[in-house]
Each structure stands twice: as C-alpha cells, then as structure tokens.
Design a protein around this motif. Structure first.
Motif, PDB file in Angstrom:
ATOM      1  N   UNK A   1      11.357  -5.669 -11.580  1.00 52.21           N
ATOM      2  CA  UNK A   1      11.732  -5.316 -10.197  1.00 52.21           C
ATOM      3  C   UNK A   1      12.859  -4.276 -10.165  1.00 52.21           C
ATOM      4  N   UNK A   2      12.492  -3.035 -10.491  1.00 50.87           N
ATOM      5  CA  UNK A   2      13.513  -1.974 -10.488  1.00 50.87           C
ATOM      6  C   UNK A   2      13.806  -1.482  -9.065  1.00 50.87           C
ATOM      7  N   UNK A   3      14.722  -0.527  -8.966  1.00 50.49           N
ATOM      8  CA  UNK A   3      14.906   0.169  -7.692  1.00 50.49           C
ATOM      9  C   UNK A   3      13.977   1.390  -7.701  1.00 50.49           C
ATOM     10  N   UNK A   4      13.532   1.780  -6.513  1.00 50.36           N
ATOM     11  CA  UNK A   4      12.548   2.870  -6.456  1.00 50.36           C
ATOM     12  C   UNK A   4      12.772   3.732  -5.231  1.00 50.36           C
ATOM     13  N   UNK A   5      12.207   4.934  -5.280  1.00 54.04           N
ATOM     14  CA  UNK A   5      12.225   5.822  -4.112  1.00 54.04           C
ATOM     15  C   UNK A   5      10.838   5.751  -3.487  1.00 54.04           C
ATOM     16  N   UNK A   6      10.820   5.476  -2.205  1.00 58.34           N
ATOM     17  CA  UNK A   6       9.561   5.245  -1.522  1.00 58.34           C
ATOM     18  C   UNK A   6       8.890   6.547  -1.119  1.00 58.34           C
ATOM     19  N   UNK A   7       7.574   6.620  -1.351  1.00 57.68           N
ATOM     20  CA  UNK A   7       6.768   7.716  -0.810  1.00 57.68           C
ATOM     21  C   UNK A   7       6.034   7.113   0.371  1.00 57.68           C
ATOM     22  N   UNK A   8       6.141   7.707   1.498  1.00 58.64           N
ATOM     23  CA  UNK A   8       5.583   7.089   2.687  1.00 58.64           C
ATOM     24  C   UNK A   8       4.983   8.148   3.595  1.00 58.64           C
TER      25      UNK A   8
ATOM     26  N   UNK B   1       0.823  -1.211   0.000  1.00 60.87           N
ATOM     27  CA  UNK B   1       0.000   0.000   0.000  1.00 60.87           C
ATOM     28  C   UNK B   1       0.857   1.260   0.000  1.00 60.87           C
ATOM     29  N   UNK B   2       2.157   1.089  -0.192  1.00 56.40           N
ATOM     30  CA  UNK B   2       3.030   2.265  -0.322  1.00 56.40           C
ATOM     31  C   UNK B   2       3.057   2.680  -1.793  1.00 56.40           C
ATOM     32  N   UNK B   3       3.484   3.937  -2.000  1.00 57.30           N
ATOM     33  CA  UNK B   3       3.715   4.396  -3.371  1.00 57.30           C
ATOM     34  C   UNK B   3       5.194   4.663  -3.531  1.00 57.30           C
ATOM     35  N   UNK B   4       5.676   4.486  -4.760  1.00 55.07           N
ATOM     36  CA  UNK B   4       7.102   4.701  -5.006  1.00 55.07           C
ATOM     37  C   UNK B   4       7.298   5.210  -6.418  1.00 55.07           C
ATOM     38  N   UNK B   5       8.408   5.900  -6.628  1.00 55.92           N
ATOM     39  CA  UNK B   5       8.770   6.353  -7.973  1.00 55.92           C
ATOM     40  C   UNK B   5       9.970   5.522  -8.425  1.00 55.92           C
TER      41      UNK B   5
ATOM     42  N   UNK C   1      13.399  10.223   1.721  1.00 49.54           N
ATOM     43  CA  UNK C   1      14.535   9.822   0.889  1.00 49.54           C
ATOM     44  C   UNK C   1      14.942   8.393   1.220  1.00 49.54           C
ATOM     45  N   UNK C   2      14.177   7.478   0.729  1.00 46.27           N
ATOM     46  CA  UNK C   2      14.503   6.098   1.038  1.00 46.27           C
ATOM     47  C   UNK C   2      14.454   5.263  -0.223  1.00 46.27           C
ATOM     48  N   UNK C   3      15.625   4.759  -0.632  1.00 45.53           N
ATOM     49  CA  UNK C   3      15.680   3.911  -1.812  1.00 45.53           C
ATOM     50  C   UNK C   3      15.304   2.495  -1.412  1.00 45.53           C
ATOM     51  N   UNK C   4      14.489   1.853  -2.238  1.00 48.15           N
ATOM     52  CA  UNK C   4      14.193   0.441  -1.982  1.00 48.15           C
ATOM     53  C   UNK C   4      14.494  -0.369  -3.239  1.00 48.15           C
ATOM     54  N   UNK C   5      14.928  -1.601  -2.993  1.00 50.30           N
ATOM     55  CA  UNK C   5      15.230  -2.512  -4.087  1.00 50.30           C
ATOM     56  C   UNK C   5      14.098  -3.542  -4.105  1.00 50.30           C
ATOM     57  N   UNK C   6      13.376  -3.607  -5.215  1.00 58.39           N
ATOM     58  CA  UNK C   6      12.213  -4.499  -5.243  1.00 58.39           C
ATOM     59  C   UNK C   6      12.608  -5.970  -5.393  1.00 58.39           C
ATOM     60  N   UNK C   7      13.917  -6.248  -5.422  1.00 53.91           N
ATOM     61  CA  UNK C   7      14.340  -7.658  -5.402  1.00 53.91           C
ATOM     62  C   UNK C   7      14.625  -8.128  -3.968  1.00 53.91           C
TER      63      UNK C   7
END
Ligand SMILES: [Fe+2]
Length: 464
Positions: free
Chosen positions: A413-420, A398-402, A429-435
């Motif tokens: 499964x790219x890397x993304x910046x989380x909107x929270x 239920x989070x959004x990310x760019x 400013x939190x990078x997440x790796x979708x792998x």
C-alpha cells in the motif's frame, strides 16, 4: 479565419494521425527501427502534402481540442486524445511546420517532442534542444509553466530540479569514464568521486526523490543510466543499513563503475537484438575480470575492484565467473547484484522490452537465497515495496495511479499519484495514500494490478 478547402480538410486528419503515430513509435522503438522509419515517412508525406497548399501549417491545442490552421478537428472516436493530453502536459500548445522543412528536422523534432522532461531540462528546454539540433523548420508555442505558489511546493520543485542536475552529472561522469577507458586514457576518477559526493548527500537528504529518479531510463545510453540507477539503489540500500557516509561513498563509486569492463566488449555483442550464442556469452562474462583489471590499473578503491569482479557471481555461486572464494562474496557485491538485476529487468534492452516493476520485484524475491542474498533482498523489498516507485497501477475504483512513494509499513500500500477520471490518462496532481480507510474501516482504494505504461502512452518518470 479562411474557409478550409476540401483538400486541406482531407489532409488534416492524416497529419494528426501520423504525428501521433510518429511520436508513439519514437517513444517505443530505437530510431533505426523499421516502425520508426515508416512512421517518419508517413508524417513527412502528410506535412509535405499540406505545405503544397500553404507556406506553413500549424497544429494547435486549446481547452482539450485540437486544431489545424485554426480549424477545429473533431475527434469523435477519441483517437486524438492521447496526442492532445500529452502535448498539453508538455505545454506544447502549438506546432508550426514551415515550408522547406527537411526529413531530418522532422525526425529531430519528433525526438525532442517525446523526450523526458529531465532530459529536456538537461538540454536547456525544448527551444534550446531544437536549436541545438538545428531544427529551423518547426516553430513551437509553449504555455508558460505555472510556478508553485506555496513555500513547500517551491522547495520540493527546487529539490527535484537540483537532484535531476546531480543525476545527469553522474550520467555524464560515467560517459566520460567509459570514453577515457576506450580511448586508453587515464580515467578521471576525481570526476566520479565528485559526483558520488553529491549523490551521497542527495540520497541521505532526499531519499524519496532519488528513488524516483532511479526510474529514469534511456534505451540508447542504457549502460550509463543503468550505472547511475544501480549506484542510487545501492546507496539507498546502504542508507537503510545505516552505512556511514564514507562507506556510502565507496558503495557509490563501486556501483557507478561496476560495469566499466563493458567498454572492452564488442558492440555487436552488447547490442545484439537476440539471445547470445554460448561463445558470445563466454565473451560477455569476461567484462567482470576486465572491469576489475581496468580499475586496478587506475588505482581505484579496492571495493570497486572487488565488486566489478564479483557482481555476477550470485549468492549461490550460480552466476559467473566460476570462482572459489573461501571468505565468501563481499556484502557490497551482493547488494550491487540486486540493484543491477532489478534495474536491468525494468529497462528496455535490444533483446526484450522492459518488465513491469512489480514483476521484476517478484523475480528478485523468488531469487532470494539462490541468486540474491536473502537478508539484502528483504532490505530491497522494504526500500521499494511490492509495487515500486514508477509502477502504473489500476485501482479497485477503476482509477489509474502511478506509485510515487513506498510505504515500508505495508509494502502493498504505497502512496500514489492519481490519474483521473477513470479511463483517462490525464494527470491530476492528487496524491493518494492507499492506507486511507473510510469510516467503516474499509480501504478507500486498493491496487488490483500493475499495467503497462506504454499501452497508455504514459511516461511514469514524469510523475515520480
Ligand atoms: Fe555487469
């Protein structure tokens, strides 16, 4: 603090609502659009009403709350949340409307207040942009930007800054080349060659930064931004194909100038808000031959002449112009076609709004073997991923990310910046790796779908 009079109280809410509305309309529509004009009229009326009571009126933000003249304006329904978070993100912590402000000043301020950070940087910042537009009736207060503290972040910030400068220099070079052709002057190809040298070096050294920059758009200067984006995407594909620097340079020049024939198209056809008639489309088709002729007259590189002529022919020859090419289309024409269509689909045009990046990717993939060269389509999909950089996505948490970095090993499964937090548009400013997986081997986060940034007042180019 003076007590807030009833009249002032009653005018404060509409002021914030109309400020929010005017900024939203300015983001979504061209300045002459009726919605923009109406939103400007309403904001002007609100500001004037308050300025009848005082010499100036200040809207300010502090700790996530919004104030008018220092009085907290309750936001029970959360309707000011997008305004508060966007102004906070832009560090615009106070806006003062001064008695005597004109409608034009207000309109110019609104445009500056929603401008993309790279565009603002190119103008020298918010203050310089307001100064340049002679806006005297709005004073702004800004929180100073926190500079990154660690060495790696500092280097990254510097790379982004330099790359944006290169991007804007390239836009400027295209603007000048088009202007020279339309005024029948000789095109200064030295300027184009110079920016392409910088672009080649940037694309080779910082491919991810340039992939992010290629999401920049400008509705009013579409053709120029589009040309630069097509050049970057084409060079990035060339780099994946291990082209040497000399060939990448030729690809960059060719892509930057592929649409130069549009200078000879009537503006009413180029900017027509609806579908072109068959006659208008026939006229539009001539921009390829006209572009090739212009480039030949300027002794441009043969590759640029060829790709200007061929970039709409398509893999199966189903495009235009209708031509018989026994030796086949040049591979760089195929490459530019993919970049051209992808950037066009993801841009706002006078006849339709921008498509979400993953939908545009699907169209490119569906067109492989017909419109697009099949092998080059794979290269492009591998470069951008199924959820290209700049896609706003909803996750199964239920989070959004760019999406900010593709993953060639798994294009889903790219890397993304989380909107929270979930449901909020506030960027952390939190990078997440979708792998990433949990201890049981399950993915921590997966993309559910892409979503429209405009519905959430997010300018994705700010985050990539
Ligand atoms: Fe074109």
């Amino acid at each position: 603090m003076k007590p807030m009079s009833d009249a002032f109280n009653e005018a404060a809410h509409p002021l914030l609502r109309n400020l929010d509305r005017a900024r939203t309309c300015a983001r979504m529509y061209p300045p002459e659009h009726p919605y923009v004009e109406e939103s400007r009229r309403l904001l002007t009326a609100s500001v004037e009403e308050l300025l009848l009571l005082r010499d100036s009126v200040t809207v300010s933000i502090s700790d996530g709350d919004i104030f008018v003249e220092g009085h907290h304006i309750p936001d029970d329904g959360g309707s000011f949340e997008p305004l508060i978070s966007d102004l906070t993100r832009r560090e615009l912590v106070s806006i003062t409307f001064v008695h005597g402000i004109t409608v034009d000043e207000l309109a110019a301020f609104i445009l500056v207040s929603v401008a993309r950070p790279p565009d603002l940087e190119a103008m020298g910042g918010v203050e310089a942009a307001l100064e340049r537009k002679a806006v005297r009736g709005v004073l702004i207060g800004r929180k100073s930007l926190a500079l990154p503290t660690d060495e790696e972040s500092r280097k990254h910030a510097e790379t982004v800054r330099v790359s944006r400068d290169v991007y804007h220099s390239a836009v400027q070079a295209v603007i000048e080349a088009f202007a020279e052709v339309s005024s029948r002057e000789m095109v200064n190809l030295d300027l184009v060659e110079g920016v392409v040298r910088m672009l080649v070096s940037g694309v080779l050294q910082h491919p991810e930064t340039y992939l992010g920059l290629s999401t920049m758009k400008d509705f009013h200067e579409y053709t120029f931004y589009h040309s630069v984006n097509v050049a970057i995407l084409s060079m990035l594909m060339g780099s994946k194909l291990r082209f040497n620097e000399a060939l990448l340079h030729k690809v960059g020049v060719a892509a930057l100038l592929h649409d130069i024939g549009k200078v000879q198209m009537p503006i009413e056809i180029l900017d027509k808000p609806g579908r072109l008639t068959p006659e208008e489309f026939d006229c539009m088709k001539t921009h390829c031959a006209k572009g090739a002729r212009i480039l030949a007259q300027h002794s441009a590189d043969p590759l640029a002449i060829l790709t200007a002529a061929q970039h709409h022919v398509h893999y199966d020859r189903g495009g235009y112009p209708d031509c018989d090419i026994p030796e086949g289309l040049h591979v760089i024409s195929h490459l530019i076609t993919i970049a051209d269509v992808y950037d066009a689909l993801t841009s706002d045009r006078s006849y339709r709004t921008a498509m979400l990046p993953d939908r545009a990717m699907q169209i490119i993939i569906e067109g492989r073997g017909t419109t697009f060269h099949p092998e080059l389509t794979k290269v492009f999909a591998n470069l951008t991923g199924m959820f290209p950089v700049g896609t706003l996505v909803e996750l199964d948490t239920a989070e959004r990310a760019v999406v900010c970095k593709p993953n060639p090993a798994n294009i889903y499964r790219p890397k993304a910046k989380l909107l929270t937090p979930p449901g909020s548009d506030t960027l952390v400013s939190r990078d997440v790796d979708l792998t990433d997986r949990d201890t049981d081997g399950r993915y921590l986060r997966s993309i559910v779908r892409s979503i429209e940034p405009r519905d959430h007042q997010i300018n994705v180019a700010d985050y990539v």
